[in-house]
Write a protein that holds these residues in place. Structure first.
Motif, short mmCIF file in Angstrom:
data_model
loop_
_atom_site.label_atom_id
_atom_site.label_comp_id
_atom_site.label_asym_id
_atom_site.label_seq_id
_atom_site.Cartn_x
_atom_site.Cartn_y
_atom_site.Cartn_z
N GLN A 1 2.14 14.11 4.26
CA GLN A 1 3.19 13.73 3.28
C GLN A 1 2.81 12.61 2.34
OE1 GLN A 1 5.63 15.97 2.66
NE2 GLN A 1 6.62 14.46 0.87
N VAL A 2 2.56 13.05 0.99
CA VAL A 2 2.05 12.13 -0.05
C VAL A 2 3.10 11.21 -0.24
CG1 VAL A 2 1.30 11.71 -2.33
CG2 VAL A 2 0.37 13.68 -0.90
N GLN A 3 2.80 9.88 -0.18
CA GLN A 3 3.87 8.83 -0.61
C GLN A 3 3.47 8.25 -1.90
OE1 GLN A 3 3.96 5.79 2.40
NE2 GLN A 3 5.86 6.81 3.20
N LEU A 4 4.55 8.26 -2.78
CA LEU A 4 4.37 7.68 -4.13
C LEU A 4 5.13 6.38 -4.50
CD1 LEU A 4 4.37 11.06 -6.07
CD2 LEU A 4 2.21 9.87 -5.55
N VAL A 5 4.52 5.34 -4.95
CA VAL A 5 5.34 4.29 -5.24
C VAL A 5 5.16 3.66 -6.62
CG1 VAL A 5 5.79 1.97 -4.36
CG2 VAL A 5 4.89 3.61 -2.72
N GLU A 6 6.43 3.72 -7.33
CA GLU A 6 6.77 3.55 -8.82
C GLU A 6 6.95 1.81 -8.78
OE1 GLU A 6 8.70 7.24 -8.69
OE2 GLU A 6 8.80 5.41 -7.46
N SER A 7 6.35 1.08 -9.99
CA SER A 7 6.57 -0.16 -9.95
C SER A 7 6.50 -0.19 -11.71
CB SER A 7 5.54 -1.13 -9.48
OG SER A 7 4.28 -0.98 -9.97
N GLY A 8 7.03 -1.58 -12.26
CA GLY A 8 7.11 -1.72 -13.63
C GLY A 8 8.26 -1.75 -14.21
N GLY A 9 9.22 -1.07 -13.85
CA GLY A 9 10.72 -0.88 -14.46
C GLY A 9 11.11 -2.43 -14.79
N GLY A 10 12.14 -2.61 -15.49
CA GLY A 10 12.84 -3.62 -15.76
C GLY A 10 13.99 -3.50 -16.98
N LEU A 11 14.35 -4.74 -17.27
CA LEU A 11 15.21 -4.68 -18.66
C LEU A 11 14.27 -5.40 -19.94
CD1 LEU A 11 17.98 -4.73 -19.96
CD2 LEU A 11 18.08 -7.13 -19.05
N VAL A 12 14.59 -4.60 -20.92
CA VAL A 12 13.64 -4.80 -22.05
C VAL A 12 14.64 -4.53 -23.43
CG1 VAL A 12 12.82 -2.63 -22.11
CG2 VAL A 12 11.76 -4.53 -23.15
N GLN A 13 14.42 -5.27 -24.28
CA GLN A 13 15.24 -5.26 -25.62
C GLN A 13 14.63 -3.77 -26.56
OE1 GLN A 13 15.03 -8.85 -27.88
NE2 GLN A 13 17.07 -9.35 -26.97
N ALA A 14 15.32 -3.34 -27.11
CA ALA A 14 14.94 -2.32 -28.01
C ALA A 14 13.86 -2.65 -28.85
CB ALA A 14 16.31 -1.68 -28.76
N GLY A 15 12.73 -1.81 -28.99
CA GLY A 15 11.57 -1.86 -29.67
C GLY A 15 10.65 -2.64 -28.66
N GLY A 16 10.83 -2.93 -27.40
CA GLY A 16 10.08 -3.70 -26.61
C GLY A 16 9.05 -2.78 -25.73
N SER A 17 8.48 -2.94 -24.82
CA SER A 17 7.48 -2.20 -24.13
C SER A 17 7.54 -2.37 -22.77
CB SER A 17 5.93 -2.54 -24.48
OG SER A 17 5.71 -2.27 -25.86
N LEU A 18 7.27 -1.47 -21.95
CA LEU A 18 7.01 -1.65 -20.46
C LEU A 18 5.61 -0.67 -20.06
CD1 LEU A 18 10.56 -1.53 -19.21
CD2 LEU A 18 9.04 -3.51 -18.86
N ARG A 19 5.18 -1.17 -18.96
CA ARG A 19 4.15 -0.21 -18.54
C ARG A 19 4.55 0.00 -17.17
NH1 ARG A 19 -1.96 -1.53 -16.39
NH2 ARG A 19 -2.89 0.50 -17.19
#
Length: 125
Positions: A1-19
């Motif tokens: 079984q393939v495991q996928l692990v996400e990261s990088g989420g969070g709280l940001v203001q409108a107009g901002g960026s996340l990866r």
């Protein structure tokens, strides 16, 4: 079984960026498409972006075109989602997914067999 692990989420203001990042444990990572989906509270899960196994072909939902960029590093077994000019309507839990078949790289979530646990993205206005 393939495991996928996400990261990088969070709280940001409108107009901002996340990866966002998604690391895979699967041996077939480099031969299948990878995609990002999202689900906002009270709404159905929706397609965001997909990238073919070779990283050449990509496809986005209309509302994120020009703002989001999907990419992948097969050597690191990782797929990314660069999100710029974020809007409040981008708030959701974001999931990465691996396609079941090597030739598929579109938006039908039934064609994706492995899913991560999700990472929360919250955009404040």
């Amino acid at each position: 079984q393939v495991q996928l692990v996400e990261s990088g989420g969070g709280l940001v203001q409108a107009g901002g960026s996340l990866r966002l990042s998604c690391e895979s444990s699967g041996r077939t990572f480099s031969s299948v498409a990878m995609a990002w989906f999202r689900q906002a509270p009270g709404k159905e899960r929706e397609f965001v972006a997909v990238i073919r196994w070779d990283g050449v072909a990509v496809y986005y939902r209309d509302s994120v075109k020009g703002r989001f960029t999907i990419s992948r590093d097969n050597a690191k077994k990782t797929v990314y989602l660069q999100m710029n000019s974020l809007k409040s309507e981008d708030t959701a839990v974001y999931y990465c997914a691996a396609a079941k078949l090597s030739y598929y790289y579109r938006e039908d979530d039934r064609q994706f067999g492995s899913w991560g646990q999700g990472t929360q993205v919250t955009v404040s206005s």
